[in-house]
Scaffold this active site. Structure first.
Site, PDB file in Angstrom:
ATOM      1  N   ASN A   1      44.089  45.432  33.933  1.00 20.57           N
ATOM      2  CA  ASN A   1      44.832  44.433  33.168  1.00 20.57           C
ATOM      3  C   ASN A   1      43.963  43.194  33.007  1.00 20.57           C
ATOM      4  O   ASN A   1      43.048  42.957  33.795  1.00 20.57           O
ATOM      5  CB  ASN A   1      46.136  44.063  33.887  1.00 20.57           C
ATOM      6  CG  ASN A   1      46.989  43.094  33.079  1.00 20.57           C
ATOM      7  OD1 ASN A   1      47.129  43.238  31.873  1.00 20.57           O
ATOM      8  ND2 ASN A   1      47.552  42.106  33.744  1.00 20.57           N
TER       9      ASN A   1
ATOM     10  N   HIS B   1      44.388  38.924  32.448  1.00 24.55           N
ATOM     11  CA  HIS B   1      45.372  37.847  32.586  1.00 24.55           C
ATOM     12  C   HIS B   1      44.709  36.520  32.240  1.00 24.55           C
ATOM     13  O   HIS B   1      43.582  36.258  32.676  1.00 24.55           O
ATOM     14  CB  HIS B   1      45.917  37.810  34.018  1.00 24.55           C
ATOM     15  CG  HIS B   1      46.995  36.788  34.206  1.00 24.55           C
ATOM     16  ND1 HIS B   1      48.269  36.961  33.719  1.00 24.55           N
ATOM     17  CD2 HIS B   1      46.985  35.570  34.818  1.00 24.55           C
ATOM     18  CE1 HIS B   1      49.001  35.894  34.027  1.00 24.55           C
ATOM     19  NE2 HIS B   1      48.242  35.050  34.691  1.00 24.55           N
TER      20      HIS B   1
ATOM     21  N   SER C   1      40.959  36.652  33.824  1.00 21.67           N
ATOM     22  CA  SER C   1      40.630  37.579  34.907  1.00 21.67           C
ATOM     23  C   SER C   1      40.958  39.007  34.503  1.00 21.67           C
ATOM     24  O   SER C   1      42.033  39.273  33.978  1.00 21.67           O
ATOM     25  CB  SER C   1      41.450  37.241  36.169  1.00 21.67           C
ATOM     26  OG  SER C   1      41.364  35.877  36.512  1.00 21.67           O
TER      27      SER C   1
ATOM     28  N   ASP D   1      50.345  40.699  38.662  1.00 23.55           N
ATOM     29  CA  ASP D   1      49.117  39.897  38.499  1.00 23.55           C
ATOM     30  C   ASP D   1      48.402  39.684  39.829  1.00 23.55           C
ATOM     31  O   ASP D   1      47.758  38.656  40.036  1.00 23.55           O
ATOM     32  CB  ASP D   1      49.432  38.536  37.852  1.00 23.55           C
ATOM     33  CG  ASP D   1      50.002  38.677  36.455  1.00 23.55           C
ATOM     34  OD1 ASP D   1      49.657  39.655  35.776  1.00 23.55           O
ATOM     35  OD2 ASP D   1      50.796  37.805  36.044  1.00 23.55           O
TER      36      ASP D   1
END
Length: 216
Positions: free
Chosen positions: A110, A112, A139, A148
């Site tokens: 992912n 972020h 990030s 997260d």
């Protein structure tokens, strides 16, 4: 050399990070191949971007399922039909169930828009300005059951300017997102990046708490 790492991208919106992947992962010598793009919104512009690039697309409407677990089970089945080695979240606006995260353990990334672990969740650019921070960034991390909160792979740092607004700050962060996400995908596809028991590993070395740090 044929591509060896099939990548499935999940998104809900315009797909600007997807476009960066399309632009960066081209060429027969690239180790990653964008195999499919899946969205929970049939009107997501990211699906059009993928279609224009000749990538398979699918839409799976979460509103037609009875709860998150049922949707995630169907999503897993759909993703796995493309046999990916890596699944990447690119603005996929769904909180994933624990079963989903465990199914893709070590092969789910992912991005972020903050320097994690700071500013998890939404409205990161506004929160950075309100806090008076001098630095901001983005990030890439492995996804775990903590929102997260997975081990960091790479972060890009940008300075906060005196006259910044949330929109101007977001624009500069987006530029860095479009650099570091394709980079992390390449590392994974080349077999250089993996998830170990203690955190993310790059070239056989355990990355620190901030991951691989890039300053601008």
């Amino acid at each position: 050399m044929p591509a060896t790492c099939n990548v499935v991208v999940l998104l809900s919106g315009s797909g600007s990070n997807l476009q960066a992947m399309i632009d960066n992962l081209q060429g027969v010598d690239h180790p990653a191949r964008l195999r499919a793009v899946i969205s929970n919104r049939a009107d997501a512009f990211g699906l059009q971007r993928a279609s224009d690039a000749g990538i398979d697309t699918r839409a799976l409407d979460h509103k037609t399922f009875d709860g998150r677990e049922a949707f995630d089970a169907a999503l897993i089945e759909l993703i796995d039909s493309f046999q990916p080695q890596l699944v990447v979240l690119a603005g996929f606006m769904r909180i994933l169930s624990a079963d989903f995260v465990r199914h893709y353990h070590g092969r789910l990334l992912n991005i972020h828009p903050s320097l994690l672990p700071r500013y998890k969740g939404l409205h990161t650019h506004q929160r950075v300005l309100e806090a008076g921070d001098r630095e901001h960034g983005c990030s890439v991390h492995f996804v775990t059951e903590e929102l997260d909160g997975g081990p960091l792979v790479v972060q890009a740092v940008v300075p906060v300017e005196l006259n910044d607004s949330p929109s101007t700050l977001a624009q500069r962060v987006h530029v860095q997102e479009h650099q570091i996400y394709p980079l992390a995908i390449r590392w994974f596809a080349e077999g250089r990046l993996s998830l170990g028991e203690q955190g993310a590993i790059l070239d056989g070395q355990l990355l620190g708490a901030s991951g691989h740090l890039i300053r601008n």
